[in-house]
Design a protein around this motif. Sequence first.
Motif, PDB file in Angstrom:
ATOM      1  N   ASP A 420     -38.107  30.454  27.499  1.00  0.00           N
ATOM      2  CA  ASP A 420     -39.262  31.036  28.018  1.00  0.00           C
ATOM      3  C   ASP A 420     -38.858  32.135  29.223  1.00  0.00           C
ATOM      4  N   LYS A 421     -37.569  32.060  29.826  1.00  0.00           N
ATOM      5  CA  LYS A 421     -37.362  32.808  30.755  1.00  0.00           C
ATOM      6  C   LYS A 421     -36.760  34.291  29.984  1.00  0.00           C
ATOM      7  N   MET A 422     -35.998  34.047  28.919  1.00  0.00           N
ATOM      8  CA  MET A 422     -35.463  34.987  28.213  1.00  0.00           C
ATOM      9  C   MET A 422     -36.441  35.885  27.606  1.00  0.00           C
ATOM     10  N   ILE A 423     -37.497  35.136  27.145  1.00  0.00           N
ATOM     11  CA  ILE A 423     -38.962  35.949  26.555  1.00  0.00           C
ATOM     12  C   ILE A 423     -39.628  36.603  27.604  1.00  0.00           C
ATOM     13  N   LYS A 424     -39.926  36.129  28.937  1.00  0.00           N
ATOM     14  CA  LYS A 424     -40.517  36.854  29.858  1.00  0.00           C
ATOM     15  C   LYS A 424     -39.533  38.026  30.371  1.00  0.00           C
ATOM     16  N   LYS A 425     -38.222  38.000  30.398  1.00  0.00           N
ATOM     17  CA  LYS A 425     -37.700  39.321  30.573  1.00  0.00           C
ATOM     18  C   LYS A 425     -37.648  40.367  29.778  1.00  0.00           C
ATOM     19  N   ALA A 426     -37.696  39.831  28.330  1.00  0.00           N
ATOM     20  CA  ALA A 426     -37.871  40.948  27.323  1.00  0.00           C
ATOM     21  C   ALA A 426     -39.305  41.533  26.789  1.00  0.00           C
ATOM     22  N   GLU A 427     -40.193  41.126  27.688  1.00  0.00           N
ATOM     23  CA  GLU A 427     -41.856  41.462  27.548  1.00  0.00           C
ATOM     24  C   GLU A 427     -41.703  43.134  27.541  1.00  0.00           C
ATOM     25  N   ASN A 428     -41.138  43.812  28.578  1.00  0.00           N
ATOM     26  CA  ASN A 428     -41.193  45.073  28.792  1.00  0.00           C
ATOM     27  C   ASN A 428     -40.283  45.921  28.223  1.00  0.00           C
ATOM     28  N   ILE A 429     -39.239  45.318  27.067  1.00  0.00           N
ATOM     29  CA  ILE A 429     -38.100  45.945  26.620  1.00  0.00           C
ATOM     30  C   ILE A 429     -38.497  46.241  24.974  1.00  0.00           C
ATOM     31  N   PRO A 430     -38.747  47.529  24.622  1.00  0.00           N
ATOM     32  CA  PRO A 430     -38.880  47.653  23.312  1.00  0.00           C
ATOM     33  C   PRO A 430     -38.315  47.097  22.013  1.00  0.00           C
ATOM     34  N   LEU A 431     -38.705  46.816  21.095  1.00  0.00           N
ATOM     35  CA  LEU A 431     -38.189  45.861  20.220  1.00  0.00           C
ATOM     36  C   LEU A 431     -37.872  44.454  20.475  1.00  0.00           C
ATOM     37  N   LEU A 432     -37.272  44.204  21.653  1.00  0.00           N
ATOM     38  CA  LEU A 432     -37.059  42.880  22.218  1.00  0.00           C
ATOM     39  C   LEU A 432     -38.085  41.906  22.360  1.00  0.00           C
ATOM     40  N   ASN A 433     -39.229  42.689  22.529  1.00  0.00           N
ATOM     41  CA  ASN A 433     -40.525  42.009  23.022  1.00  0.00           C
ATOM     42  C   ASN A 433     -41.048  41.471  21.648  1.00  0.00           C
ATOM     43  N   LEU A 434     -40.691  42.290  20.401  1.00  0.00           N
ATOM     44  CA  LEU A 434     -41.174  41.812  19.296  1.00  0.00           C
ATOM     45  C   LEU A 434     -40.344  40.414  18.685  1.00  0.00           C
ATOM     46  N   VAL A 435     -39.003  40.502  18.948  1.00  0.00           N
ATOM     47  CA  VAL A 435     -38.398  39.279  18.858  1.00  0.00           C
ATOM     48  C   VAL A 435     -38.926  37.933  19.742  1.00  0.00           C
ATOM     49  N   GLY A 436     -39.292  38.349  20.968  1.00  0.00           N
ATOM     50  CA  GLY A 436     -40.112  37.188  21.895  1.00  0.00           C
ATOM     51  C   GLY A 436     -41.168  36.672  21.131  1.00  0.00           C
ATOM     52  N   LEU A 437     -41.990  37.585  20.575  1.00  0.00           N
ATOM     53  CA  LEU A 437     -43.367  37.123  19.880  1.00  0.00           C
ATOM     54  C   LEU A 437     -43.098  36.075  18.959  1.00  0.00           C
ATOM     55  N   TYR A 438     -41.925  36.724  18.054  1.00  0.00           N
ATOM     56  CA  TYR A 438     -41.621  35.633  16.903  1.00  0.00           C
ATOM     57  C   TYR A 438     -40.897  34.224  17.384  1.00  0.00           C
ATOM     58  N   ILE A 439     -40.057  34.319  18.339  1.00  0.00           N
ATOM     59  CA  ILE A 439     -39.683  33.141  19.009  1.00  0.00           C
ATOM     60  C   ILE A 439     -40.602  32.341  19.288  1.00  0.00           C
ATOM     61  N   THR A 440     -41.722  32.683  20.274  1.00  0.00           N
ATOM     62  CA  THR A 440     -42.861  32.195  20.594  1.00  0.00           C
ATOM     63  C   THR A 440     -43.673  31.456  19.515  1.00  0.00           C
ATOM     64  N   ASP A 441     -43.631  32.006  18.382  1.00  0.00           N
ATOM     65  CA  ASP A 441     -44.370  31.418  17.310  1.00  0.00           C
ATOM     66  C   ASP A 441     -43.620  30.321  16.591  1.00  0.00           C
ATOM     67  N   TYR A 442     -42.313  30.344  16.693  1.00  0.00           N
ATOM     68  CA  TYR A 442     -41.501  29.319  16.025  1.00  0.00           C
ATOM     69  C   TYR A 442     -41.482  28.060  17.183  1.00  0.00           C
ATOM     70  N   GLN A 443     -41.506  28.477  18.574  1.00  0.00           N
ATOM     71  CA  GLN A 443     -41.441  27.426  19.395  1.00  0.00           C
ATOM     72  C   GLN A 443     -42.789  26.527  19.117  1.00  0.00           C
ATOM     73  N   TYR A 444     -43.882  27.053  18.700  1.00  0.00           N
ATOM     74  CA  TYR A 444     -44.748  25.999  18.487  1.00  0.00           C
ATOM     75  C   TYR A 444     -44.399  25.005  17.165  1.00  0.00           C
ATOM     76  N   LEU A 445     -43.511  25.585  16.339  1.00  0.00           N
ATOM     77  CA  LEU A 445     -43.238  24.621  15.197  1.00  0.00           C
ATOM     78  C   LEU A 445     -42.322  23.510  15.690  1.00  0.00           C
ATOM     79  N   ALA A 446     -41.296  24.072  16.509  1.00  0.00           N
ATOM     80  CA  ALA A 446     -40.310  23.027  16.874  1.00  0.00           C
ATOM     81  C   ALA A 446     -41.042  22.160  17.952  1.00  0.00           C
ATOM     82  N   GLU A 447     -42.036  22.420  18.654  1.00  0.00           N
ATOM     83  CA  GLU A 447     -42.658  21.526  19.391  1.00  0.00           C
ATOM     84  C   GLU A 447     -43.822  20.490  18.720  1.00  0.00           C
TER      85      GLU A 447
END
Length: 456
Positions: A420-447
Motif C-alpha cells: 500500500d505504501k509503494m502504490i501510494k508513492k507511485a500514484e503521481n509517477i507516470p507508468l508506475l501508477n498503472l502498475v500500481g493499479l494492476y497490483i491493487t486489482d490482484y491484491q483483491y484476489l490474494a485477499e
Amino acid sequence: MAASGDGISKSDQLDSSPSSPSPASDCAFSSSQSSYMSNAPDPRPDIPSPLENGSMKHHVNGDSGVNGINGQMKATKVGSRSWVGIYESFLMKNASQIASVESTLQHLTYLFPAKFKDAEIASEVVYSALGILGLYHDTILARALSSCPSSAKYQPSLHTRYTRHFTTRNSAYRTIAYMLVVIQKTELLNEIMSRRHGGQRGQHTAILGIESIKATCRLALLRISGTRTLVTPPIPERDIDPNVLDQDGPITHAEAAEEDGDYWMMPRTGQKMPQLKGETDVTRFLMKKVLLPDDVAPSPKLIRPLTTADGRIKEILYILRPLVYALLALLAARLRASKRFKGHYEKVVINWMPWVVGFALEYVCRDGIIDSLSAEGGIRAALTKITGLEKRELEKRSNSMWWWTLRGQFYDSITKPILDKMIKKAENIPLLNLVGLYITDYQYLAETYHFSTSTL
C-alpha cells in the motif's frame, strides 16, 4: 564422473522404444489422419461390397471401381474428423510458435481485472481453458516427435524421463496425474464460481473439497510410485524444441558451420571440429558429447524410494499441508465469527495459527528425501548422493516458500502495508501508477481467494 564419445547421446535409450524413420511430412499427419484411417472402424458397415453384387462387372479388372469405393469410404472417415486433422496439421506446421502464442494469450488475461463486470470469471475461464488446451498440445507434440525422423536429436529432461516412465507404464498413475493437473488448472475458477453462487460458505466447501481430492490423488501417486518423492508437475513437461518438428526452423551455428564447411581440422587425427563462436553453441556442443550418471541411470532411479519412516512421514505431511492449512483457516474464520474470543491476545493467536502451522509444516517436511538418504551416512553423504531431479524438486519446494508472504495473517500484517505504501508513492509517477493499479486489482484476489496463492 563423465563419459564422452561421438556415438553416445543423452537420449533415454533405456526407456524409449526405437522408432523407424519416416518422411518429413509424416511428422505432421502420422499422429492424426494416418493412424485414424488405419485403425478406425468402418463408418458404413451395412454397405455391401461391390464385388459381391456384381456391380463392377463392366470393369475389366475391377481395380478402378474398388479404388473409387475405397477412396470414397476413406474420404468419409477423414471427413468425420476433418476438423481435428486440420487443427493438428496447422499445429504441427506452426510448432515453433505454439509456446509463444499460449504465453501471450495467458498474459493477456492479466489485463482483465477491474475493466468490466465479472472480469475475474472471464479472465480465469480463459486462463484455465488455455492451460487445458496446452495439455492437448503436449500430447500432439509428443506423438509427432515419436514418428519424426529428427527425433534422434531430442534429448528429454530428467523430469520428462522420470514422469514418462510412470505415465506410459502405469495407467492408474497416468489417469490420476492428469486428473490432478486438470484440477490444479481449474481450482481457482471453481472457487470463484462457488463464492459467486454460494457465498463464503460455498467457497469454504469448495476449498475443502478440492484440497481433499488433491491430497487423495497425491497420496495415491505416492503409493503407485513406490513411496518416492513426488515431482511437480507429475506429468511430462513440454521440453520439446519445436524447431525439431519444424522442418524450416532455424539451425544452430554449429550445424551451420558443419554444413557450410566452416570447421577446423585437427592436425593429428584429421577430425573436423566446428568453429563455435557463442557461449551457447559451445555449451550445447559439449553437452551433446558428455554423459553424466543421471543420463545413463534407469528412469525409476532418478528419484529413489523413501526408505526411512522419517522420510515417509515428512512426505505425507507435506502432501497433507494444504488441506491442514485450509482446515485451520476455516476454523479461525468460524472462531472470529463466533465472537467468543474478544481479547487482543486471543485474536492474535486465532489469526496467526493457520499461517504459522502451515508454514512450519511446509518448511520442515519439504526435504524428506534428505532424511531418507542421511540415514546411511549423515547429511553430507546425502547431499553427495542426491540426483539431479531430486535436487531440482527440492529447489522448487524451497522457492515456493516465498508464496507464504501473500497468505493469511502475514500478508495482512506485513506484506499488504508495504504494498500500500509503494502504490501510494507511485500514484503521481507516470507508468508506475498503472502498475500500481494492476497490483491493487490482484491484491483483491490474494485477499479473497485461497487458490490464488496456492502452489501445491
